[in-house]
Design a protein around this motif. Sequence first.
Motif, PDB file in Angstrom:
ATOM      1  N   GLN A 164       0.856  -1.187   0.000  1.00 19.44           N
ATOM      2  CA  GLN A 164       0.000   0.000   0.000  1.00 19.44           C
ATOM      3  C   GLN A 164       0.890   1.235   0.000  1.00 19.44           C
ATOM      4  N   ALA A 165       0.785   2.105   1.009  1.00 19.56           N
ATOM      5  CA  ALA A 165       1.571   3.339   0.998  1.00 19.56           C
ATOM      6  C   ALA A 165       2.873   3.225   1.778  1.00 19.56           C
ATOM      7  N   ILE A 166       3.122   2.073   2.396  1.00 17.18           N
ATOM      8  CA  ILE A 166       4.252   1.936   3.307  1.00 17.18           C
ATOM      9  C   ILE A 166       5.371   1.135   2.648  1.00 17.18           C
ATOM     10  N   THR A 167       6.573   1.722   2.646  1.00 14.29           N
ATOM     11  CA  THR A 167       7.756   1.032   2.134  1.00 14.29           C
ATOM     12  C   THR A 167       8.682   0.709   3.301  1.00 14.29           C
ATOM     13  N   MET A 168       9.170  -0.527   3.318  1.00 10.50           N
ATOM     14  CA  MET A 168      10.124  -0.948   4.345  1.00 10.50           C
ATOM     15  C   MET A 168      11.393  -1.418   3.644  1.00 10.50           C
ATOM     16  N   ALA A 169      12.533  -0.902   4.086  1.00  7.24           N
ATOM     17  CA  ALA A 169      13.821  -1.311   3.521  1.00  7.24           C
ATOM     18  C   ALA A 169      14.727  -1.778   4.651  1.00  7.24           C
ATOM     19  N   ARG A 170      15.541  -2.762   4.339  1.00  6.07           N
ATOM     20  CA  ARG A 170      16.531  -3.193   5.317  1.00  6.07           C
ATOM     21  C   ARG A 170      17.772  -3.697   4.599  1.00  6.07           C
ATOM     22  N   ILE A 171      18.885  -3.562   5.273  1.00  2.00           N
ATOM     23  CA  ILE A 171      20.162  -4.050   4.779  1.00  2.00           C
ATOM     24  C   ILE A 171      20.601  -5.150   5.728  1.00  2.00           C
ATOM     25  N   VAL A 172      20.887  -6.332   5.174  1.00  2.00           N
ATOM     26  CA  VAL A 172      21.235  -7.480   6.006  1.00  2.00           C
ATOM     27  C   VAL A 172      22.616  -8.003   5.623  1.00  2.00           C
ATOM     28  N   THR A 173      23.232  -8.664   6.559  1.00  2.00           N
ATOM     29  CA  THR A 173      24.537  -9.286   6.319  1.00  2.00           C
ATOM     30  C   THR A 173      24.340 -10.627   5.616  1.00  2.00           C
ATOM     31  N   GLY A 174      25.440 -11.249   5.214  1.00  2.00           N
ATOM     32  CA  GLY A 174      25.365 -12.551   4.592  1.00  2.00           C
ATOM     33  C   GLY A 174      24.778 -13.614   5.501  1.00  2.00           C
ATOM     34  N   GLU A 175      24.877 -13.387   6.817  1.00  2.00           N
ATOM     35  CA  GLU A 175      24.321 -14.326   7.790  1.00  2.00           C
ATOM     36  C   GLU A 175      22.859 -14.037   8.097  1.00  2.00           C
ATOM     37  N   GLY A 176      22.314 -12.962   7.506  1.00  2.00           N
ATOM     38  CA  GLY A 176      20.917 -12.627   7.727  1.00  2.00           C
ATOM     39  C   GLY A 176      20.661 -11.663   8.858  1.00  2.00           C
ATOM     40  N   THR A 177      21.715 -11.138   9.473  1.00  2.00           N
ATOM     41  CA  THR A 177      21.551 -10.162  10.552  1.00  2.00           C
ATOM     42  C   THR A 177      21.181  -8.802   9.974  1.00  2.00           C
ATOM     43  N   VAL A 178      20.188  -8.147  10.556  1.00  2.00           N
ATOM     44  CA  VAL A 178      19.772  -6.828  10.085  1.00  2.00           C
ATOM     45  C   VAL A 178      20.796  -5.794  10.538  1.00  2.00           C
TER      46      VAL A 178
END
Length: 255
Positions: A164-178
């Motif tokens: 909808q109107a909300i965008t969520m972004a995240r950057i994670v490591t190769g191990e999946g840690t945010v």
Amino acid sequence: MPIKASCNFICCSTNCSEWGPAGSRRLHAGISSRDDCGSLAMEEQGNAHLLEPGLLAAWLTARSMARGLALPVPDHGGWRVETGLPGEIRRYVFPGPAPGISALAASIHGPHIFIKMCGSGEQLLRLLPPRWQLLPGGFFMTQEGSLHAPALPAGYRLEVATSQAITMARIVTGEGTVAASGHAVEHARVFVFDRIVTEAAHRRRGLGRVLIAALAARQRSGSARRVLVATEDGLKLYASLGWQVQSPYSTATMT
């Protein structure tokens, strides 16, 4: 927790020496004496730091959308948001000094209710009863123009999703840690950035810049104004990206 004063550009005085308990409330506001700043502060009760009300209302609505909170409603010349959080029952937000703030504060008799205002801490404290104290403030900022998208450092991957109107972004490591995350909402001709966080172990690697650019890329309307409220720590980063301070953003609560 209430904060001690620090010398910065929203202080009324550069003399931030330590005072005893009787002067602590003024020291939190960054002034050395009410007499020193009296005439200046009275002038500021006009339009100084008065943010465009429509812009503030649009930002506050988008922020509530991003966090799943109740939408703001008009109250005492500002807006009220029922947050219902463990440490915050509700907040009142004002575009600048307003007589309604004093009446509102006088009607509040318990903790976990916050009054927030576009303006300096001294301006806000002048409108509040003695038991109110400042909390760490921020800076209401806007940005126009393009945002350069830097390369993502090796060892990280970027994930972006819009619902909808909300965008969520995240950057994670190769191990999946945010390592970093943030949200954005486009609403009523504003594009609001919210909860932009880089974890301590991953700072100074340009992740914040990548995150901001990734969120901005999801903006649909070219005429929407980009808006955020920065902390003291984030101010330097946003300024380097072309963001401009429109007003200090002060917060107070009862002790």
